[in-house]
Scaffold this active site. Structure first.
Site, PDB file in Angstrom:
ATOM      1  N   ASP A  34      71.924 -42.818 -57.475  1.00  0.00           N
ATOM      2  CA  ASP A  34      73.060 -41.902 -57.646  1.00  0.00           C
ATOM      3  C   ASP A  34      72.683 -40.442 -57.395  1.00  0.00           C
ATOM      4  O   ASP A  34      73.278 -39.526 -57.977  1.00  0.00           O
ATOM      5  CB  ASP A  34      73.663 -42.036 -59.062  1.00  0.00           C
ATOM      6  N   GLU A  35      71.738 -40.214 -56.529  1.00  0.00           N
ATOM      7  CA  GLU A  35      71.267 -38.849 -56.269  1.00  0.00           C
ATOM      8  C   GLU A  35      72.228 -38.063 -55.372  1.00  0.00           C
ATOM      9  O   GLU A  35      72.092 -36.845 -55.229  1.00  0.00           O
ATOM     10  CB  GLU A  35      69.879 -38.881 -55.590  1.00  0.00           C
ATOM     11  N   GLY A  36      73.170 -38.791 -54.756  1.00  0.00           N
ATOM     12  CA  GLY A  36      74.081 -38.130 -53.803  1.00  0.00           C
ATOM     13  C   GLY A  36      73.766 -38.553 -52.373  1.00  0.00           C
ATOM     14  O   GLY A  36      74.063 -37.825 -51.424  1.00  0.00           O
ATOM     15  N   LYS A  37      73.207 -39.767 -52.232  1.00  0.00           N
ATOM     16  CA  LYS A  37      72.835 -40.262 -50.891  1.00  0.00           C
ATOM     17  C   LYS A  37      74.060 -40.382 -49.988  1.00  0.00           C
ATOM     18  O   LYS A  37      73.993 -40.090 -48.801  1.00  0.00           O
ATOM     19  CB  LYS A  37      72.147 -41.638 -51.005  1.00  0.00           C
ATOM     20  N   ASN A  63      75.789 -53.333 -55.754  1.00  0.00           N
ATOM     21  CA  ASN A  63      75.350 -52.586 -56.947  1.00  0.00           C
ATOM     22  C   ASN A  63      75.390 -51.091 -56.624  1.00  0.00           C
ATOM     23  O   ASN A  63      75.505 -50.252 -57.507  1.00  0.00           O
ATOM     24  CB  ASN A  63      73.944 -53.015 -57.407  1.00  0.00           C
ATOM     25  N   GLY A  94      76.890 -47.562 -55.216  1.00  0.00           N
ATOM     26  CA  GLY A  94      78.188 -46.902 -55.127  1.00  0.00           C
ATOM     27  C   GLY A  94      77.937 -45.530 -54.541  1.00  0.00           C
ATOM     28  O   GLY A  94      77.324 -44.688 -55.182  1.00  0.00           O
ATOM     29  N   HIS A  95      78.328 -45.340 -53.292  1.00  0.00           N
ATOM     30  CA  HIS A  95      78.062 -44.072 -52.598  1.00  0.00           C
ATOM     31  C   HIS A  95      79.377 -43.319 -52.410  1.00  0.00           C
ATOM     32  O   HIS A  95      80.289 -43.820 -51.756  1.00  0.00           O
ATOM     33  CB  HIS A  95      77.380 -44.339 -51.259  1.00  0.00           C
ATOM     34  N   THR A 114      74.200 -54.163 -62.915  1.00  0.00           N
ATOM     35  CA  THR A 114      75.591 -53.879 -62.562  1.00  0.00           C
ATOM     36  C   THR A 114      76.444 -55.152 -62.655  1.00  0.00           C
ATOM     37  O   THR A 114      77.657 -55.085 -62.467  1.00  0.00           O
ATOM     38  CB  THR A 114      75.677 -53.322 -61.123  1.00  0.00           C
ATOM     39  N   ARG A 131      63.443 -69.282 -51.462  1.00  0.00           N
ATOM     40  CA  ARG A 131      63.763 -70.011 -50.222  1.00  0.00           C
ATOM     41  C   ARG A 131      64.881 -71.039 -50.394  1.00  0.00           C
ATOM     42  O   ARG A 131      64.882 -72.073 -49.755  1.00  0.00           O
ATOM     43  CB  ARG A 131      62.488 -70.662 -49.647  1.00  0.00           C
ATOM     44  N   GLN A 189      70.187 -47.332 -53.982  1.00  0.00           N
ATOM     45  CA  GLN A 189      69.408 -47.241 -55.226  1.00  0.00           C
ATOM     46  C   GLN A 189      68.400 -46.076 -55.121  1.00  0.00           C
ATOM     47  O   GLN A 189      68.651 -45.145 -54.380  1.00  0.00           O
ATOM     48  CB  GLN A 189      68.707 -48.570 -55.542  1.00  0.00           C
ATOM     49  N   THR A 214      79.985 -47.425 -59.566  1.00  0.00           N
ATOM     50  CA  THR A 214      80.229 -48.862 -59.474  1.00  0.00           C
ATOM     51  C   THR A 214      80.754 -49.426 -60.785  1.00  0.00           C
ATOM     52  O   THR A 214      81.668 -50.243 -60.795  1.00  0.00           O
ATOM     53  CB  THR A 214      78.922 -49.578 -59.048  1.00  0.00           C
ATOM     54  N   ARG A 265      76.246 -41.921 -67.296  1.00  0.00           N
ATOM     55  CA  ARG A 265      74.847 -41.866 -66.848  1.00  0.00           C
ATOM     56  C   ARG A 265      74.026 -41.083 -67.859  1.00  0.00           C
ATOM     57  O   ARG A 265      74.493 -40.079 -68.410  1.00  0.00           O
ATOM     58  CB  ARG A 265      74.757 -41.202 -65.475  1.00  0.00           C
ATOM     59  N   LEU A 281      72.990 -28.764 -57.376  1.00  0.00           N
ATOM     60  CA  LEU A 281      72.460 -27.529 -57.960  1.00  0.00           C
ATOM     61  C   LEU A 281      73.557 -26.802 -58.733  1.00  0.00           C
ATOM     62  O   LEU A 281      73.307 -26.191 -59.778  1.00  0.00           O
ATOM     63  CB  LEU A 281      71.912 -26.629 -56.831  1.00  0.00           C
TER      64      LEU A 281
HETATM   65  P1  GDP Z   1      74.684 -42.054 -54.416  1.00  0.00           P
HETATM   66  O1  GDP Z   1      74.773 -43.404 -55.033  1.00  0.00           O
HETATM   67  O2  GDP Z   1      73.295 -41.568 -54.286  1.00  0.00           O
HETATM   68  O3  GDP Z   1      75.426 -41.978 -53.118  1.00  0.00           O
HETATM   69  O4  GDP Z   1      75.414 -41.057 -55.422  1.00  0.00           O
HETATM   70  P2  GDP Z   1      76.833 -41.294 -56.162  1.00  0.00           P
HETATM   71  O5  GDP Z   1      77.915 -41.155 -55.170  1.00  0.00           O
HETATM   72  O6  GDP Z   1      76.786 -42.546 -56.976  1.00  0.00           O
HETATM   73  O7  GDP Z   1      76.821 -40.100 -57.212  1.00  0.00           O
HETATM   74  C1  GDP Z   1      76.714 -38.775 -56.799  1.00  0.00           C
HETATM   75  C2  GDP Z   1      77.955 -38.022 -57.280  1.00  0.00           C
HETATM   76  O8  GDP Z   1      77.730 -36.636 -57.144  1.00  0.00           O
HETATM   77  C3  GDP Z   1      79.207 -38.316 -56.476  1.00  0.00           C
HETATM   78  O9  GDP Z   1      80.324 -38.204 -57.322  1.00  0.00           O
HETATM   79  C4  GDP Z   1      79.220 -37.195 -55.433  1.00  0.00           C
HETATM   80  O10 GDP Z   1      80.522 -36.888 -54.959  1.00  0.00           O
HETATM   81  C5  GDP Z   1      78.661 -36.055 -56.234  1.00  0.00           C
HETATM   82  N1  GDP Z   1      77.882 -35.055 -55.470  1.00  0.00           N
HETATM   83  C6  GDP Z   1      77.026 -35.235 -54.433  1.00  0.00           C
HETATM   84  N2  GDP Z   1      76.417 -34.093 -54.103  1.00  0.00           N
HETATM   85  C7  GDP Z   1      76.907 -33.144 -54.954  1.00  0.00           C
HETATM   86  C8  GDP Z   1      76.639 -31.757 -55.139  1.00  0.00           C
HETATM   87  O11 GDP Z   1      75.814 -31.137 -54.464  1.00  0.00           O
HETATM   88  N3  GDP Z   1      77.332 -31.132 -56.152  1.00  0.00           N
HETATM   89  C9  GDP Z   1      78.237 -31.787 -56.945  1.00  0.00           C
HETATM   90  N4  GDP Z   1      78.855 -31.110 -57.901  1.00  0.00           N
HETATM   91  N5  GDP Z   1      78.505 -33.088 -56.778  1.00  0.00           N
HETATM   92  C10 GDP Z   1      77.833 -33.769 -55.814  1.00  0.00           C
HETATM   93  P1  IMO Z   2      73.149 -46.240 -55.735  1.00  0.00           P
HETATM   94  O1  IMO Z   2      72.902 -46.760 -54.346  1.00  0.00           O
HETATM   95  C1  IMO Z   2      72.041 -46.266 -59.944  1.00  0.00           C
HETATM   96  C2  IMO Z   2      70.503 -50.030 -61.581  1.00  0.00           C
HETATM   97  C3  IMO Z   2      71.374 -50.694 -62.628  1.00  0.00           C
HETATM   98  C4  IMO Z   2      70.315 -51.356 -63.488  1.00  0.00           C
HETATM   99  C5  IMO Z   2      69.275 -51.793 -62.468  1.00  0.00           C
HETATM  100  C6  IMO Z   2      69.381 -53.250 -62.055  1.00  0.00           C
HETATM  101  O2  IMO Z   2      74.578 -45.965 -56.024  1.00  0.00           O
HETATM  102  O3  IMO Z   2      72.233 -45.136 -56.074  1.00  0.00           O
HETATM  103  P2  IMO Z   2      71.116 -54.563 -60.502  1.00  0.00           P
HETATM  104  O4  IMO Z   2      72.591 -54.771 -60.633  1.00  0.00           O
HETATM  105  O5  IMO Z   2      70.691 -53.900 -59.250  1.00  0.00           O
HETATM  106  O6  IMO Z   2      70.322 -55.814 -60.754  1.00  0.00           O
HETATM  107  O7  IMO Z   2      70.732 -53.562 -61.730  1.00  0.00           O
HETATM  108  O8  IMO Z   2      69.466 -50.963 -61.329  1.00  0.00           O
HETATM  109  N1  IMO Z   2      71.165 -49.731 -60.292  1.00  0.00           N
HETATM  110  C7  IMO Z   2      71.571 -48.513 -59.929  1.00  0.00           C
HETATM  111  N2  IMO Z   2      71.567 -47.339 -60.602  1.00  0.00           N
HETATM  112  N3  IMO Z   2      72.481 -46.310 -58.673  1.00  0.00           N
HETATM  113  C8  IMO Z   2      72.480 -47.467 -57.963  1.00  0.00           C
HETATM  114  O9  IMO Z   2      72.811 -47.517 -56.661  1.00  0.00           O
HETATM  115  C9  IMO Z   2      72.040 -48.641 -58.614  1.00  0.00           C
HETATM  116  N4  IMO Z   2      71.916 -49.936 -58.232  1.00  0.00           N
HETATM  117  C10 IMO Z   2      71.371 -50.582 -59.263  1.00  0.00           C
HETATM  118  O10 IMO Z   2      72.140 -49.755 -63.338  1.00  0.00           O
HETATM  119  O11 IMO Z   2      69.707 -50.390 -64.315  1.00  0.00           O
HETATM  120 MG    MG Z   3      75.706 -44.361 -56.633  1.00  0.00          MG
END
Ligand code: GDP
Ligand code: IMO
Ligand code: MG
Length: 427
Positions: free
Chosen positions: A13-16, A38, A40-41, A128, A142, A223, A299, A304, A331
């Site tokens: 969930d870093e913002g990928k 699992n 959610g982007h 998830t 397998r 992830q 997702t 968090r 930031l």
């Molecule tokens: P991902 O799984 O790495 O793609 O990240 P997620 O989409 O799950 O979570 C990132 C959240 O931060 C989303 O709601 C984005 O819209 C939001 N986001 C991404 N970059 C930024 C940023 O620079 N600033 C802010 N405020 N929100 C951001």
């Molecule tokens: P994105 O791509 C954050 C976490 C789950 C749990 C662990 C195992 O959006 O960054 P799983 O269902 O994969 O067996 O769960 O991994 N997890 C994530 N946490 N972002 C994700 O994806 C994740 N995908 C799995 O919360 O701790």
């Molecule tokens: Mg995510």
């Protein structure tokens, strides 16, 4: 031509999604290589928000080929729903390609995921619940069913029969839950197969061809590094390999084909689910970050866990991924805090360690060592030029880069596509 792998440098969930969407403009192909729904982007374009689970975030650009690699696990019902949702919003999906070697998530995988979690009690992973672990377990054992099997009209009924006999024994005798009906699953999955068949193609050939044609290719990680099955905080990890090396394995190309690796890291850290998190905040500051950053799972909707930026994690991530750049997102969320902290090492049994430990319980005994920084009050969400950031924000970023050992190439100051500051071009 450049091939760039974009990975999560923390716990996901870093913002990928946002960074992929930004970089996808100059990419000619976008590839998802690991994980399943699992993930959610989130991508925000104008006043529209998209949440992608399996389809590469590049799909929002018309006619950009998007590939789902063999390293993923695919829940066909979810994938078809996602495709339908995009189509209904006017997004073209005709350029989607799916690897025949990707494994299929079956309904029993979801049931077993939930039953396993329940039986673990307080030691649950906090998955998830999407059947990810059981699907990857079948792959490694397998006994999995792949996309190529799903679309094989003659063989699929036989494979399903064999698999379900075994799973039903497990459900009945081990978990004590009702067996699943063969005919219902067969009918549903035959329908999914018919709908998905048109997208299936040997994507290893497609990617290698694109490399030979000198195209820009973006590999979108899912992830995060600390959730990697080998390199994450085992057993509190996912069952795939989010790290950069997996881009090769998950698409069927060699390591010599990768030019650059960028790691996406929040300006702080979040984690969903169970497992160690040394810099986690349990106070008002943690609540402030959660509120400002809307830190609720894309997702599952779960809140968090939030904490300070951890440079031990960032350095570790730089090592296991071979990071060239960091994209530091969110930031803007730190704006308004009087003091901001960076963890530069862990105090472990009386000594300060600077490398991420390997032991199962080691992190429990690690106490973060912090450096403190003064915050800033000015709204930075409209800043597009590094020089215009408040001095304290620049100082903070400079130290993040220094202690992580990786230059910062991209800075996020908001969720929208244009709320991005570029310091280094990726292509
Ligand atoms: P991902 O799984 O790495 O793609 O990240 P997620 O989409 O799950 O979570 C990132 C959240 O931060 C989303 O709601 C984005 O819209 C939001 N986001 C991404 N970059 C930024 C940023 O620079 N600033 C802010 N405020 N929100 C951001
Ligand atoms: P994105 O791509 C954050 C976490 C789950 C749990 C662990 C195992 O959006 O960054 P799983 O269902 O994969 O067996 O769960 O991994 N997890 C994530 N946490 N972002 C994700 O994806 C994740 N995908 C799995 O919360 O701790
Ligand atoms: Mg995510």
């Amino acid at each position: 031509m450049s091939t760039v792998v974009l990975i999560g440098a923390q716990w996901g969930d870093e913002g990928k999604g946002k960074v992929t969407d930004y970089l996808a403009e100059k990419a000619e192909i976008v590839v998802r290589y690991a994980g399943g729904n699992n993930a959610g982007h989130t991508v925000v374009v104008g006043d529209q928000t998209f949440q992608l689970h399996l389809i590469p975030s590049g799909i929002l650009y018309a006619d950009k080929p998007c590939i789902v690699g063999n390293g993923t696990v695919i829940d066909p019902e979810v994938l078809l729903d996602e495709l339908e949702g995009l189509k209904n919003r006017g997004i073209s999906i005709k350029n989607l390609r799916i690897s025949p070697k990707a494994h299929v998530i079956m309904p029993y995988h979801r049931i077993i995921d939930a039953a396993d979690e329940k039986s673990k009690g307080t030691k649950k992973i906090g998955t998830t619940g999407r059947g990810i672990g059981p699907a990857y377990s079948d792959k490694a054992s397998r006994v999995g069913i792949r996309v190529t099997d799903l679309i094989d009209e003659e063989n699929f009924p036989l494979l399903l029969k064999g698999a379900l006999e075994e799973k039903n024994r497990l459900l009945r005798d081990y978990y004590g839950i009702p067996e699943m009906d063969y005919n219902t699953i067969l009918k549903d999955y035959q329908k999914y197969a018919a709908d998905l068949k048109q997208y299936v193609e040997d994507i290893s050939v497609l990617v290698e061809e694109a490399i030979k044609e000198d195209k820009n290719i973006l590999f979108e990680g899912a992830q995060g590094t600390l959730l990697d099955l080998d390199h994450g905080t085992y057993p509190y990890v996912t069952s795939s390999h989010p790290i950069a090396a997996s881009a090769c394995l998950g698409t069927g190309i060699g390591p010599t084909r990768i030019n650059r690796v960028a790691g996406v890291a929040k300006a702080y850290v979040t984690r969903v689910g169970s497992g160690p998190f040394p810099t986690e905040l349990f106070d008002n500051t943690g609540d402030y970050i959660r509120k400002q950053g809307h830190e609720y799972g894309t997702t599952t909707g779960r809140p968090r866990r939030c904490g300070w930026f951890d440079a031990v994690v960032a350095r570790y991530s730089a090592r296991v991924n071979g990071l060239d750049y960091l994209a530091v997102t969110k930031l803007d969320v730190l704006t308004g805090l009087d003091t901001i902290k960076i963890c530069t090492g862990y105090k472990y049994r009386g000594e300060v360690i600077s490398e991420f430990p390997c032991g199962r319980d080691a992190l429990k005994d690690c106490e973060p060592c912090y450096e403190e920084f003064s915050g800033w009050k000015d709204d930075i969400s409209l800043v597009r030029n590094y020089q215009e950031l408040p001095d304290n924000a620049k100082k903070y970023l400079e130290r993040v880069s220094e202690v992580s050992g990786v230059p910062v190439g991209i800075i996020g100051v908001g969720p929208k596509r244009d709320q991005t500051i570029i310091l280094k071009e990726m292509y």
